[in-house]
Design an enzyme around this catalytic site. Structure first.
Site, short mmCIF file in Angstrom:
data_model
loop_
_atom_site.label_atom_id
_atom_site.label_comp_id
_atom_site.label_asym_id
_atom_site.label_seq_id
_atom_site.Cartn_x
_atom_site.Cartn_y
_atom_site.Cartn_z
N GLU A 1 0.85 -1.19 0.00
CA GLU A 1 0.00 0.00 0.00
C GLU A 1 0.88 1.24 0.00
OE1 GLU A 1 -2.82 -0.10 3.20
OE2 GLU A 1 -3.65 1.88 2.74
N TYR B 1 -6.69 -9.48 11.04
CA TYR B 1 -5.43 -9.26 11.75
C TYR B 1 -5.61 -9.73 13.18
CZ TYR B 1 -4.19 -6.13 7.89
OH TYR B 1 -3.91 -5.59 6.64
N GLU C 1 -6.09 -9.58 3.06
CA GLU C 1 -5.26 -8.98 4.12
C GLU C 1 -5.29 -9.94 5.29
OE1 GLU C 1 -5.73 -4.84 5.21
OE2 GLU C 1 -6.39 -4.32 3.18
N ASN D 1 -12.23 -1.00 -0.94
CA ASN D 1 -11.50 -1.58 0.18
C ASN D 1 -12.26 -1.32 1.48
OD1 ASN D 1 -8.92 -2.59 1.56
ND2 ASN D 1 -9.19 -0.59 2.53
N GLU D 2 -12.51 -2.37 2.24
CA GLU D 2 -13.11 -2.25 3.58
C GLU D 2 -14.22 -1.20 3.63
OE1 GLU D 2 -10.01 -1.90 6.58
OE2 GLU D 2 -9.44 -3.99 6.27
N GLN E 1 1.51 -6.79 5.21
CA GLN E 1 1.82 -6.39 3.85
C GLN E 1 3.18 -6.99 3.48
OE1 GLN E 1 1.15 -2.20 3.05
NE2 GLN E 1 -0.83 -2.19 4.11
N ASN F 1 -6.63 1.29 2.85
CA ASN F 1 -7.37 2.52 3.11
C ASN F 1 -6.95 3.64 2.15
OD1 ASN F 1 -8.51 1.10 5.22
ND2 ASN F 1 -7.19 1.99 6.79
O1 AHR Z 1 -2.94 -3.07 6.01
C1 AHR Z 1 -3.21 -1.93 6.77
C2 AHR Z 1 -4.65 -1.49 6.67
O2 AHR Z 1 -5.46 -2.47 7.25
C3 AHR Z 1 -5.22 -1.36 5.28
O3 AHR Z 1 -4.97 -0.12 4.72
C4 AHR Z 1 -6.69 -1.54 5.51
O4 AHR Z 1 -7.34 -2.11 4.40
C5 AHR Z 1 -6.77 -2.41 6.75
O5 AHR Z 1 -7.59 -1.86 7.70
#
Ligand code: AHR
Length: 501
Positions: free
Chosen positions: A29, A246, A294, A174-175, A351, A74
């Site tokens: 990103e 995550y 992700e 995205n999200e 990432q 994001n």
């Molecule tokens: O990977 C970091 C962030 O995590 C990304 O920008 C977003 O998509 C997620 O919340």
């Protein structure tokens, strides 16, 4: 002393699915030092003529990532891709609102396409559905994929790319379920927009594959209903539904932390159930597959990030320094992805460089680059977790964590007919050694090729000193169709066996 015994039964005729190599993709990103000082740093001694760090290119190649999602995250929800094309000295400096940084736009679409080719990966291009939408998407795909003779395709050629980029995988948004997202939407609002966007993109190029943006986390209050409403709008338009996850260990509870793979498994099962419920309701023959685009551990850097001053170029953001227990969880999450190879076709470790990443760089001085603990298990699965994922019957005792019953060993096996190899990935989550046994039925087993272990480190040890390494697993025996091994406490292991097809 109590010895844990773990048994696995594998049979050549019992398979989960062919593994889509894109399950070992990654994500970069325009955030922090992922691109600037990571991928791109013209002043660095290792930089090539394009300003790309060759030390980073070499490290990324070791991970064998076939697909890289870009430019966000994001970031994409406030991004104008046109800022990143054309002569560099004419590109605008912008306030980047997602991470409150300064974006110089010295790296953009053409640079990413060139770099991804150098690392041997294909792009997964994300489209801004936050501040932009249908028009932006149709222009971008025409710019990228249309051969020539139109405004956007000729602009691409004028900017140095005679041939179309032919980008196959596109993420639409995205999200969009998260209220932190620029242009956050309700499921219905996003569903309608995603449908219309997919429609115009396919009108330009019928050969593309599309990923719709699913839940940001399993704990989102809209989880489940978001997917249902979204799929009601886009079921016939898209190929994949994305999931993000995550994990953290704020509670410093190892048992619970290593048990998060059980949660990960449940998350995937839940989403499959929603996809298939919508399929049934629609009497559809089409199956929606998943893009876990992700996934990682993320929490070490959050307190430091809160103190960062805004509006810096390439700020040190999301620079988690991963420890050994993080590597164990990442290994176990990778095993979980393989167990779902029938539905998870795309995965992106989030990432790739500097930002919650397996690869870290120093801006100057030595070492110029270093590998995090999580680099090692990921490198092994991405290189050897190929071919077919084998189904397994397992007889493994479990321990009780706060939220889950967690099997002491987590394992999966693959068979690759190109290399004639059965590869077993097995993690021992116990503080004791484990006697691990596997029977291999209906394989023409020849010999053990390699057995490795990653273990023996303090759970909180990080790898700035580059002392971590994979070593050989000594106590392993192959006797006809039976493999036995003694697994070290808290260890990640990989066993490769040669077997003719
Ligand atoms: O990977 C970091 C962030 O995590 C990304 O920008 C977003 O998509 C997620 O919340």
């Amino acid at each position: 002393m109590f010895t844990i015994k773990s048994k696995l039964y594998l049979d050549r005729s019992q398979i989960i699915s062919k593994i889509d190599p894109r399950i070992w993709g990654s994500f970069t990103e325009q955030l922090g030092r992922s691109v600037y000082e990571g991928i791109y740093q013209p002043s660095h001694p290792s930089a090539d003529k394009d300003g790309f760090r060759t030390d980073v290119i070499d490290a990324v190649r070791k991970l064998n990532v076939p697909l890289i999602r870009y430019p966000g995250g994001n970031f994409v929800s406030g991004y104008d891709w046109q800022d990143g094309i054309g002569p560099k000295n004419q590109r605008p400096r912008r306030l980047e609102l997602a991470w409150r940084s300064i974006e110089t736009n010295q790296f953009g679409l053409h640079e990413f396409m060139k770099w991804s080719q150098k690392v041997g990966a294909k792009p997964d291009m994300a489209v801004n559905l936050g501040t932009r939408g249908i028009d932006e998407a149709r222009n971008l795909i025409e710019y990228c994929n249309f051969p020539k003779g139109t405004y956007w395709s000729d602009l691409r050629r004028q900017n140095g790319a005679e041939k179309p980029f032919n980008i196959k995988v596109w993420s639409i948004g995205n999200e969009m379920d998260g209220d932190w997202q620029i242009g956050h939407k309700t499921a219905q609002e996003y569903g309608r927009l995603a449908h219309e966007t997919a429609k115009v993109m396919r009108l330009v190029d019928t050969s593309i594959e599309l990923v719709a943006s699913g839940s940001s986390l399993r704990t989102m209050s809209t989880f489940g209903s978001w997917e249902e409403t979204l799929l009601d709008n886009v079921y016939d338009d898209v190929d994949y539904l994305s999931l993000h996850q995550y994990y953290d260990n704020y509670d410093n509870d190892l048992k619970e932390f290593l048990g998060k793979s059980v949660d990960f498994d449940g998350f995937i099962n839940d989403i499959i159930a929603v996809c298939d419920a919508v399929k049934a309701r629609r009497h559809s023959d089409k199956q929606i597959n998943l893009a876990m685009d992700e996934w990682n551990v993320w929490y070490h850097s959050k307190a430091a990030d809160d103190k960062q001053a805004p509006w810096q170029e390439a700020p040190h953001l999301l620079e988690d320094h991963y420890n050994f227990e993080d590597a164990l969880l990442v290994g176990s999450l990778a095993i979980t992805l393989l167990k779902h190879a029938d539905r998870v076709k795309i995965g992106c470790l989030a990432q790739l460089i500097n930002v919650i990443a397996p690869i870290m760089t120093n801006t100057s001085g030595e070492p110029s680059i270093w590998y995090q603990s999580i680099f090692y298990p990921f490198m092994q699965v991405s290189n050897y977790g190929q071919g077919i994922a084998l189904a397994q019957r397992a007889n493994v005792p479990a321990y009780k964590a706060k939220s889950y019953d967690v099997p002491y060993t987590d394992s999966v096996a693959t068979y690759n007919s190109k290399t004639n190899e059965i590869v077993i990935f097995v993690e021992n989550k116990a503080h004791e050694k484990v006697n691990f046994e596997t029977t291999l039925e209906n394989f023409n087993v020849n010999k053990l090729v390699e057995a490795t272990q990653f273990c023996g480190y303090d759970l909180k040890k990080t790898n700035e000193d580059q002392s971590m390494s994979i070593d050989s697993l000594k106590k392993v025996h192959l006797d006809d169709d039976k493999l036995t091994a003694e697994l070290q406490p808290l260890s990640w292991n990989m066993i490769r066996i040669n077997a003719d097809d």
